[in-house]
Structures are given as C-alpha cells and as structure tokens.
Motif scaffolding. Sequence first.
Motif, short mmCIF file in Angstrom:
data_model
loop_
_atom_site.label_atom_id
_atom_site.label_comp_id
_atom_site.label_asym_id
_atom_site.label_seq_id
_atom_site.Cartn_x
_atom_site.Cartn_y
_atom_site.Cartn_z
N CYS A 1 -14.71 -81.91 29.06
CA CYS A 1 -15.77 -82.74 28.97
C CYS A 1 -15.66 -83.98 29.46
N GLU A 2 -14.96 -84.71 27.85
CA GLU A 2 -15.21 -86.59 28.31
C GLU A 2 -13.58 -86.72 29.41
N PHE A 3 -13.07 -85.82 29.52
CA PHE A 3 -11.76 -86.03 31.13
C PHE A 3 -12.79 -86.32 32.10
N LEU A 4 -13.66 -84.96 31.95
CA LEU A 4 -14.32 -85.21 33.51
C LEU A 4 -15.39 -86.56 33.89
N VAL B 1 -11.52 -79.98 55.93
CA VAL B 1 -10.46 -79.12 54.87
C VAL B 1 -11.61 -80.10 53.32
N ARG B 2 -11.64 -80.94 53.19
CA ARG B 2 -11.68 -81.71 51.79
C ARG B 2 -12.71 -81.82 51.15
N PRO B 3 -13.88 -81.54 51.91
CA PRO B 3 -15.30 -80.74 50.50
C PRO B 3 -14.60 -79.67 49.89
N ALA B 4 -14.46 -78.29 50.77
CA ALA B 4 -14.14 -77.16 50.38
C ALA B 4 -12.97 -77.11 49.84
N LEU B 5 -11.75 -77.83 49.44
CA LEU B 5 -10.50 -78.20 48.74
C LEU B 5 -11.45 -78.16 47.73
N ASP B 6 -12.18 -80.06 47.51
CA ASP B 6 -12.58 -80.40 46.10
C ASP B 6 -13.27 -79.57 45.27
N ASP C 1 -16.01 -67.01 46.47
CA ASP C 1 -14.22 -66.21 46.73
C ASP C 1 -13.04 -66.80 46.66
N MET C 2 -12.98 -67.38 44.52
CA MET C 2 -11.74 -68.61 44.35
C MET C 2 -10.40 -67.63 44.98
N ASP C 3 -9.66 -67.52 44.73
CA ASP C 3 -8.47 -66.31 45.19
C ASP C 3 -8.61 -66.05 46.35
N ALA C 4 -9.76 -65.41 46.74
CA ALA C 4 -9.62 -65.76 48.81
C ALA C 4 -9.09 -66.62 49.39
N ALA C 5 -10.55 -67.41 48.72
CA ALA C 5 -10.19 -69.27 49.25
C ALA C 5 -8.91 -69.80 49.47
N VAL D 1 -12.93 -75.93 45.52
CA VAL D 1 -12.43 -74.65 44.84
C VAL D 1 -11.99 -74.65 44.09
N MET D 2 -10.58 -76.09 44.07
CA MET D 2 -9.74 -76.60 42.92
C MET D 2 -10.37 -76.44 41.82
N GLY D 3 -11.87 -77.48 42.09
CA GLY D 3 -12.44 -77.54 41.29
C GLY D 3 -13.10 -76.91 40.14
N GLU D 4 -13.11 -74.88 40.63
CA GLU D 4 -14.21 -74.41 40.25
C GLU D 4 -12.24 -73.87 39.26
N VAL D 5 -11.39 -73.33 40.05
CA VAL D 5 -9.79 -72.87 39.68
C VAL D 5 -9.23 -73.52 38.64
N SER D 6 -9.29 -75.19 38.53
CA SER D 6 -8.48 -75.41 37.49
C SER D 6 -9.89 -74.78 35.92
#
Length: 591
Positions: free
Chosen positions: A246-249, A99-104, A67-71, A106-111
Amino acid sequence: MTAPQYPAFHSATTSTILNRHGQASKFRVSNENLPGDMSMRQTSPTPTDFSQPDQSLDFLRNINVTDMDAATSALETLLQGMAISSPEPLGQLRVLEEVRPALDYVMGEVSKRYASRPLPPLSNEEETLQQVVRLWRLMENNYGFVVQRLALQDESSHQDKRALLCQRRLRYHSLAMIEFFRAHQEIPADYWRDLHRLFATAERAGVASVRVSDPLNETWAAQSAQECYIATLLIDAASPYSRTPCEFLWLIRWALRFAPHCTLHADRQPGNASSYLLSPEADFGLRPALALPADTPARSLETTRLASHIQVVVAQLKGGVSASSLGLGEDCVQPACARLLVSLYRPWGLASAGRRFPRTAAQGQIRVCVEPAAVAFFMTGKPFTQPDDVQASFNDFTRTEAMLALGERVEDIAGKENYLERKALELGYVQELWDVLDQSVTGFRLMRADGSSRIDHRQLIGLRTDARARMMLAEISWLQYQQRGTLCAGISMLPGPPMVLAVKLLAADRRNGREPFRLGFLIPGVPVLKTDPSLIVPAGWFAAERRVEVRADEHVWVAQMTRLISRGANFDRIGFTRQESAATGQPENAQ
C-alpha cells in the motif's frame, strides 16, 4: 482502478514473431495457436496485419481486459507485432496512445500477483514479473521505433511530437524499473544508465521541460520528460524496498505529484551539501552530496521547494484537510497517510539519506529465527503453551532469562545449549545462518546466499549473535533479492531484553474464556533511547483503548492499548497503560 470499457474479446490471435535465430519475419497472425479455449471465440478467420494501424486498432478493441491472462497475451502480441512490422509512424503512435489505458489497467491487476510480498527470483510468479517488465519495455521500444522512423521523414513534420515521444519513452522505462522495486528485486544492470541516456536525449532535443498531456498521471494529467525522470529518482531515494504494498502505491503516486517541486541543475551546486548528486554515466540513481568524489562529473537535484511543500501538506493533513483534496489519492487514509509523508520528508525534502547511527563493516554469521514460536522457545527453553498454571508455566523463564539479564548463571544457559538444539529439532524450530555485511547501534545488514528463507518484509524475527547469546527481537526493515539470487535484508533491533508473555483480548465484560491465549512479548523501556515499554501482540489486534489480559511469571494484569507504534507482517507493537490486576481487580502502577 476502474477497468476501461472495451468490447469483449472476440479475435485476439497469436503467432511466432521471431524465428529461432531472432530474425524478424512478416507478421501476420492466425488464431490456431491461441492459449486455452480462446481459439473457440473467433468470429472471423481473417489474420491481423500489424503493419496496418487500423487493423491493430480493431485487434485492440476486441480485447477483453477483464480476462487478465488472455488480455496480457493479446497485448504482447499486438506490441510485438507492431515492433517488427514497421507500420507508418504516426499511425503506430496513434495505436500506442490507444493501448495505454488498457495496458495500464491490465498490468496493474497482473502485478498484484507478486506485489504482496518479496518475490524470489526463482519463484512461481517470476515469469509474471518478467512478462510485465517485457510489456513495459515493448511500449518503450515501440515509441523508440516511432522516433527513428519520424527522423527519416521531413524534420518539420514531427517537431510537435518530440516532447511527447521523449516523455513516453522515459515513462515506460521507469515503469519497468518500478516493477523490480515492487517485487523487492535488485534493478538489473544498465537500467539506470538507459534511464539517464533517455533523459539526455530529451535534453539534446530541447524538450526535457515541455509538458505533454498524460491522462494516466492522476494528479496533473500532464508531465514533462524531466518530471518523469525526477519522479523515478525520488522513488529510488525513498527506500522502496522498505515499503508495504500500500505504501509503495502511494509512493509512486506522490513521486509524480511532487516531482515538479524539484529543480535539476546541469552541474554541482557549490556550498549546498543538502542536495543530491547524480552521475549521468553511473548505473545508479541519486547519491548524497558527500557520497561522490569531487572529481566525478555530476549534476545536482535541489529539493528545497519540495521540503517547504511537504511541510505545508503535512500541516494541512493534521488540520483535517482530506488527502484526496490535496492530490494524494482517494485511497489515502489517516493517520497512515501523514505518517508516510513525514517519513519522506528527510529523503525528499532534505535530500538526505544519512543515518542516525552510521553503519560499520562487520563479518561473521548470525542465527535467525523467523517464527515467533521458535523465538519464544530459545528465550525460555520450552514451547509456548496455554498458561493453565501461571507459576509453573513461567517460573522457569524467570530463573534463566531474567538472571541472564542481570549477568548471573550464564554458564547454566551455555550448558543447556546442546539440549535446546536437540529439542528445537524435535519441535521443528529452525535457526537460519545469515552472513553479516555491516552493522550499526540499532541493527544489521544481513545476506543469505540461499534466498529461499520464509522471511517476509516487516516480519518479527529473533536474532542470536552466537550460540551462547540471548535471543533478541528484531524487525525486517527492508528486503531485496539480488539478481544472482541472494537475499539481503535490513534488520532493526527492538530494545531488549524482551520477555515472553501469554496474551488474550478481553471481551466487553472483561472476560472471554473461549478465546485461547496467544504468544506475545514485552519490550522494556530504554531511558537512553527515550522509549517506553511496549507490547508485541498478534497482527491486527490494535484498537484504541482495547484491553488485553497479560500473564507473565506469577503476575496477571490488564494492558489497555494507547497507540500503535508499528504494524508488521505478523505483529502489532503497541503502547499501553497497565490498568489493573486481572486477578484481584486492584489498580497497579501505570507503565
């Protein structure tokens, strides 16, 4: 990216963290202010005290990262809560590492919400960008608070933590900067200076080159502060505003992979003009060796070993070795992978940001058409229509643009300009006015004070240097929104003069009457630039040996695709051979 396995969200809670004067207060949370229906999910009314690491860990384990917004909201609550409640430093460090894996993830999906195209500063997703940046900076600040509180304790108790804390602070500061690259926005003031100062701190502590475990580093699973610093410099040097999502990733991943092959020197290296220079007090990254005055304090980044390594990797790719086995990533596919790596050889391997054609200062304005249909209209003087009658549809084009290309009847075109402008307004075709900042033989650097243009990265556009000039085709090579809201763009001109075409994919039986013709363009070959003729067709059309029916003037012929020259946001530029006449079936001369 695979979602970390955490239990479902049961008790994430929020509360005001700072009062209206920005003063911190004791941080406890109740879930009466939860967004949406989250308050209905609680299983316990007990608030979370973020000064207690065990309670913070319990809070983290109850976050549902799907749940991206809630997370996102819950992670921000957790990080802000720890930032102001001063938990015991080693306990806080333990929570941050958890926290690091969860934040990585969630931020990857939200971005992804703003990564697909350049993000104007006042757009709907601007707050999303700011929230992602805020979370990265909260991680950086929390690690900084751990450093401060450990420094107040016995010096010997945290010697083994220095390298990790320096690397983590640099990593999260660089991630905040990367978000602005991703959104095609200018890096805010002082971000570069802060990055330089964080690295200087690691050097003073004597741990800059000490590698620490970092499971989020896909290639090495470890990283030093220096490698993190160099990776950020490499990303900036690789023209991030000119890359597709894609290139940026790939670019981010490869910068981490190749950073260990670079050498950072404490001062300038005499006689090495191929090195990049770095001014530790400047608010920018790397600069070519000749770009900084000789009296400017600077250090150099040597990329000789990286050049050799890139050559080896490219050779292995061409030899059939998979990109994943070379540490480039499971999602890297050929030939795009090798093509991007080759394009990085010059800025990364040769430490060269030089241009083939230098830019010169220029002034004035240029008229820009951002829609291909409008471009075709200003080329031909009429809207694009289905060519039921080839002669009637295109004869007018040959009597104006073709003659103009030969230097004839220019006054006729000029005399029709007022009519064209009126007709364009009726059809909704707009010409935007952009300011010229500088230009080269092959393009321009333009600026538009109103950043609300519909322009997109790698979009096909039309340019007219003045009202009487012929419309030419160009591609957006890079875009950057500046902090004040203006939009800057790099424009790469295509060889000209182009010709308007009607194009249609041919079915297996060579005829597909149900498919309508689409707008296309013919780009002539330019012997001086050693370029062959090419076709501009709708995006996604290219496939090797696919055939296209082409109608222009009184001619009808078939083009067989041979190679993809470039793929843009709204077009494919392809090489072709002129196979045979669609009308008579007779072979024609190949182009």
